[in-house]
Design an enzyme around this catalytic site. Structure first.
Site, PDB file in Angstrom:
ATOM      1  N   GLU A  77       0.847  -1.204   0.000  1.00  0.00           N
ATOM      2  CA  GLU A  77       0.000   0.000   0.000  1.00  0.00           C
ATOM      3  C   GLU A  77       0.876   1.245   0.000  1.00  0.00           C
ATOM      4  O   GLU A  77       0.626   2.213  -0.720  1.00  0.00           O
ATOM      5  CB  GLU A  77      -0.891   0.054   1.246  1.00  0.00           C
ATOM      6  CG  GLU A  77      -1.833  -1.110   1.424  1.00  0.00           C
ATOM      7  CD  GLU A  77      -1.248  -2.229   2.267  1.00  0.00           C
ATOM      8  OE1 GLU A  77      -0.063  -2.571   2.075  1.00  0.00           O
ATOM      9  OE2 GLU A  77      -1.982  -2.766   3.106  1.00  0.00           O
ATOM     10  N   CYS A 109      -0.398   0.792   7.636  1.00  0.00           N
ATOM     11  CA  CYS A 109      -0.796   1.161   6.271  1.00  0.00           C
ATOM     12  C   CYS A 109      -2.163   1.819   6.267  1.00  0.00           C
ATOM     13  O   CYS A 109      -2.420   2.696   5.436  1.00  0.00           O
ATOM     14  CB  CYS A 109      -0.824  -0.080   5.384  1.00  0.00           C
ATOM     15  SG  CYS A 109       0.835  -0.634   4.986  1.00  0.00           S
ATOM     16  N   ARG A 209      10.753 -23.138  -6.651  1.00  0.00           N
ATOM     17  CA  ARG A 209      11.763 -22.848  -5.620  1.00  0.00           C
ATOM     18  C   ARG A 209      11.812 -21.357  -5.306  1.00  0.00           C
ATOM     19  O   ARG A 209      11.943 -20.957  -4.151  1.00  0.00           O
ATOM     20  CB  ARG A 209      13.155 -23.303  -6.082  1.00  0.00           C
ATOM     21  CG  ARG A 209      13.342 -24.783  -6.028  1.00  0.00           C
ATOM     22  CD  ARG A 209      14.735 -25.187  -6.501  1.00  0.00           C
ATOM     23  NE  ARG A 209      14.851 -26.639  -6.462  1.00  0.00           N
ATOM     24  CZ  ARG A 209      15.795 -27.340  -7.053  1.00  0.00           C
ATOM     25  NH1 ARG A 209      16.740 -26.729  -7.755  1.00  0.00           N
ATOM     26  NH2 ARG A 209      15.819 -28.647  -6.954  1.00  0.00           N
ATOM     27  N   THR A 221      18.145 -37.989   0.617  1.00  0.00           N
ATOM     28  CA  THR A 221      18.136 -37.336  -0.697  1.00  0.00           C
ATOM     29  C   THR A 221      19.470 -36.650  -0.944  1.00  0.00           C
ATOM     30  O   THR A 221      20.017 -36.699  -2.051  1.00  0.00           O
ATOM     31  CB  THR A 221      16.961 -36.339  -0.791  1.00  0.00           C
ATOM     32  OG1 THR A 221      15.757 -37.095  -0.742  1.00  0.00           O
ATOM     33  CG2 THR A 221      16.995 -35.516  -2.058  1.00  0.00           C
ATOM     34  N   GLU A 321      11.212 -30.993  -1.144  1.00  0.00           N
ATOM     35  CA  GLU A 321      11.531 -31.760  -2.350  1.00  0.00           C
ATOM     36  C   GLU A 321      11.863 -33.218  -2.022  1.00  0.00           C
ATOM     37  O   GLU A 321      12.658 -33.854  -2.699  1.00  0.00           O
ATOM     38  CB  GLU A 321      12.668 -31.078  -3.112  1.00  0.00           C
ATOM     39  CG  GLU A 321      12.297 -29.679  -3.561  1.00  0.00           C
ATOM     40  CD  GLU A 321      13.082 -29.209  -4.764  1.00  0.00           C
ATOM     41  OE1 GLU A 321      13.270 -29.984  -5.719  1.00  0.00           O
ATOM     42  OE2 GLU A 321      13.538 -28.054  -4.730  1.00  0.00           O
TER      43      GLU A 321
HETATM   44  N1  LIG Z   1      11.187 -38.502  -7.128  1.00  0.00           N
HETATM   45  C1  LIG Z   1      11.271 -37.581  -6.215  1.00  0.00           C
HETATM   46  O1  LIG Z   1      10.459 -36.659  -6.151  1.00  0.00           O
HETATM   47  C2  LIG Z   1      12.406 -37.646  -5.245  1.00  0.00           C
HETATM   48  C3  LIG Z   1      12.650 -36.531  -4.425  1.00  0.00           C
HETATM   49  C4  LIG Z   1      13.692 -36.631  -3.525  1.00  0.00           C
HETATM   50  C5  LIG Z   1      14.422 -37.782  -3.441  1.00  0.00           C
HETATM   51  N2  LIG Z   1      14.160 -38.821  -4.263  1.00  0.00           N
HETATM   52  C6  LIG Z   1      14.894 -40.081  -4.149  1.00  0.00           C
HETATM   53  O2  LIG Z   1      14.467 -40.690  -2.946  1.00  0.00           O
HETATM   54  C7  LIG Z   1      15.555 -41.328  -2.310  1.00  0.00           C
HETATM   55  C8  LIG Z   1      15.710 -40.777  -0.917  1.00  0.00           C
HETATM   56  O3  LIG Z   1      14.456 -40.777  -0.280  1.00  0.00           O
HETATM   57  P1  LIG Z   1      14.208 -41.484   1.108  1.00  0.00           P
HETATM   58  O4  LIG Z   1      12.763 -41.645   1.242  1.00  0.00           O
HETATM   59  O5  LIG Z   1      15.063 -42.683   1.216  1.00  0.00           O
HETATM   60  O6  LIG Z   1      14.821 -40.442   2.131  1.00  0.00           O
HETATM   61  P2  LIG Z   1      14.557 -38.893   2.408  1.00  0.00           P
HETATM   62  O7  LIG Z   1      13.099 -38.671   2.567  1.00  0.00           O
HETATM   63  O8  LIG Z   1      15.316 -38.073   1.471  1.00  0.00           O
HETATM   64  O9  LIG Z   1      15.262 -38.773   3.794  1.00  0.00           O
HETATM   65  C9  LIG Z   1      14.758 -39.516   4.879  1.00  0.00           C
HETATM   66  C10 LIG Z   1      15.678 -39.368   6.053  1.00  0.00           C
HETATM   67  O10 LIG Z   1      15.457 -38.119   6.699  1.00  0.00           O
HETATM   68  C11 LIG Z   1      15.753 -38.267   8.058  1.00  0.00           C
HETATM   69  N3  LIG Z   1      14.677 -37.840   8.932  1.00  0.00           N
HETATM   70  C12 LIG Z   1      14.862 -37.211  10.109  1.00  0.00           C
HETATM   71  N4  LIG Z   1      13.721 -37.003  10.721  1.00  0.00           N
HETATM   72  C13 LIG Z   1      12.749 -37.517   9.940  1.00  0.00           C
HETATM   73  C14 LIG Z   1      11.357 -37.629  10.103  1.00  0.00           C
HETATM   74  N5  LIG Z   1      10.714 -37.152  11.168  1.00  0.00           N
HETATM   75  N6  LIG Z   1      10.644 -38.231   9.128  1.00  0.00           N
HETATM   76  C15 LIG Z   1      11.261 -38.713   8.032  1.00  0.00           C
HETATM   77  N7  LIG Z   1      12.597 -38.648   7.829  1.00  0.00           N
HETATM   78  C16 LIG Z   1      13.329 -38.049   8.787  1.00  0.00           C
HETATM   79  C17 LIG Z   1      15.890 -39.746   8.325  1.00  0.00           C
HETATM   80  O11 LIG Z   1      17.260 -40.071   8.465  1.00  0.00           O
HETATM   81  P3  LIG Z   1      17.963 -39.910   9.887  1.00  0.00           P
HETATM   82  O12 LIG Z   1      16.959 -40.330  10.924  1.00  0.00           O
HETATM   83  O13 LIG Z   1      19.144 -40.752   9.817  1.00  0.00           O
HETATM   84  O14 LIG Z   1      18.279 -38.483   9.993  1.00  0.00           O
HETATM   85  C18 LIG Z   1      15.358 -40.404   7.080  1.00  0.00           C
HETATM   86  O15 LIG Z   1      15.953 -41.630   6.818  1.00  0.00           O
HETATM   87  C19 LIG Z   1      16.755 -41.080  -3.178  1.00  0.00           C
HETATM   88  O16 LIG Z   1      16.963 -42.203  -3.992  1.00  0.00           O
HETATM   89  C20 LIG Z   1      16.368 -39.904  -4.013  1.00  0.00           C
HETATM   90  O17 LIG Z   1      16.990 -39.948  -5.289  1.00  0.00           O
HETATM   91  C21 LIG Z   1      13.167 -38.782  -5.153  1.00  0.00           C
END
Ligand SMILES: NC(=O)c1ccc[n+]([C@@H]2O[C@H](COP(=O)([O-])OP(=O)(O)OC[C@H]3O[C@@H](n4cnc5c(N)ncnc54)[C@H](OP(=O)(O)O)[C@@H]3O)[C@@H](O)[C@H]2O)c1
Length: 387
Positions: A77, A109, A209, A221, A321
């Site tokens: 505003e 405002c 983003r 990830t 993501e």
């Molecule tokens: N297609 C898509 O949109 C996309 C996007 C991203 C990634 N990816 C792929 O997905 C894979 C990774 O995904 P992911 O499912 O294995 O792991 P992620 O979601 O990337 O990470 C999960 C990790 O985050 C940590 N975390 C801490 N607190 C958490 C909570 N409250 N809830 C959930 N997680 C928590 C945990 O590890 P700690 O407890 O050890 O900290 C958990 O193992 C990769 O292969 C990547 O390339 C795909």
């Protein structure tokens, strides 16, 4: 066309009131469109749009426009009023959020609008901020201005979801983005990097983003993909939000790109109170900011606390993501406000990691509704928001 002055409109003819109501919608849509331009730049304040229109000649003339400026001030505003100068006198102000009425870092405002001699204020969304709610409009009415609220309210609620969620729930709004193959996988079990979507969809993700205050990812990830999580659209590189990793034990590798480039843009890690202090020291020395919250029953980061902490730091819009495990955690805690799923044309046709796990599937069914489905090259984007 308006009916001739001095006679009642005949059936089917548009009244002067109808014509004005239509103009109100047109200029409010204009205010919403320009307000969206600074999404991701104005935290902790909402990116508001304002348009000042003079009806002095009988026909509407836009005399000035304003958007909340980067960093959140000056407000829209104020920008529009300053740009209009004397032309603000007698004009109608279209603004996407109720003008503020409280003395914060800048004078309210509503006072500036009154002082400028604006005759009428049309706003879209009442401000849910208890310091403002209804008071901005009341102040304007007391000063003799005509005030209309609720024009294009639903669209304004979308634009201002970050502000509304932060004020009403004490956390940022979360938009979760996932990409999946035609058969529903986010990643291959084999750990090889999977390219699911094409250039157009990827560019759209980069644009998304820029509209966020923070990008959130799970530790796996970062380990699997070593993503940069920056905006790499020509001309928008400077609009990369802070990158936040959820990592319960501070296992984030020092070699990860987002650690190596910490500071440009910033990298934050949300971890648990039990995470090793030595790991924190190493990450802090590398320029990463470490934040600690409580752990859940599995020893993982309490996501509700993590998000509350981000809100305290001024974050209003989080773009998550993934990956799927973090998505599950967010869905379980009812922390997914919007979901964008990009589905690619190819099948994985092999064992993989499902993009939508059971908690997210339940959340989708019970809490969200599909609002749009659009192609992006060979991919399809589905957008869900809270029902
Ligand atoms: N297609 C898509 O949109 C996309 C996007 C991203 C990634 N990816 C792929 O997905 C894979 C990774 O995904 P992911 O499912 O294995 O792991 P992620 O979601 O990337 O990470 C999960 C990790 O985050 C940590 N975390 C801490 N607190 C958490 C909570 N409250 N809830 C959930 N997680 C928590 C945990 O590890 P700690 O407890 O050890 O900290 C958990 O193992 C990769 O292969 C990547 O390339 C795909």
């Amino acid at each position: 066309m308006s009916p001739a002055a001095g006679r009642a409109p005949v059936a089917g003819e548009m009244t002067a009131g109808d014509a004005q109501a239509q103009r109100d919608v047109v200029y409010m849509r204009n205010a919403l469109a320009i307000g969206r331009r600074n999404l991701g730049l104005t935290a902790p304040n909402p990116s508001v749009g304002a348009v000042l229109v003079s009806y002095a000649s009988g026909e509407p003339v836009v005399v000035a426009r304003g958007i909340t400026q980067p960093g959140g001030r000056p407000h829209a505003e104020r920008v529009a009023i300053d740009a209009a100068g004397p032309a603000a006198r007698g004009a109608t102000l279209y603004v996407t959020l109720e003008p503020c009425s409280h003395h914060g870092k800048t004078p309210p405002c509503a006072e500036a609008v009154i002082h400028a001699g604006v005759a009428r204020v049309v706003y879209a969304l009442a401000d849910p901020d208890p310091r403002v709610s209804g008071r901005g409009a009341a102040l304007l009415r007391q000063a003799g201005l005509a005030v209309t609220g609720g024009i294009e309210e639903a669209e304004a609620a979308r634009s201002h979801i970050g502000h509304v969620t932060r004020v009403t729930k004490g956390r940022p709004a979360v938009l979760l983005k996932l990409a999946r193959t035609a058969d529903g996988y986010a990643a291959a079990a084999s750990n090889e990097r999977l390219l699911i979507t094409g250039a157009l969809a990827n560019a759209r993700v980069h644009l998304m983003r820029t509209h966020a205050d923070a990008i959130l990812v799970g530790l796996n990830t970062v380990v699997a993909d070593d993503p940069r999580l920056t905006t790499r659209l020509p001309g928008l590189e400077h609009r990369s939000p802070v990158r936040v990793v959820v990592d319960s034990t501070l296992a984030l590798p020092l070699e990860a790109g987002i650690v190596q480039s910490a500071g440009a843009p910033p990298t934050w890690v949300i971890t648990t109170i039990d995470a090793p202090v030595a790991a924190e020291r190493r990450l802090v020395a590398a320029g990463v900011e470490v934040m600690r919250v409580g752990a859940d029953e599995r020893g993982r980061v309490r996501l509700d606390e993590g998000l509350r902490l981000l809100a305290v730091r001024g974050v209003t819009r989080v773009f998550c993501e993934g990956g799927p495990a973090l998505a599950e955690g967010l869905a379980q805690a009812d922390l997914v406000d919007e979901l964008a799923i990009a589905t690619g044309p190819r099948r994985l046709a092999a064992p993989g990691l499902a993009a939508v796990g059971p908690a997210l599937a339940r959340h989708l069914e019970t809490r969200l509704r599909l609002v749009s489905e659009e192609p992006a090259g060979e991919d399809v984007f589905q957008h869900y928001e809270r029902a």
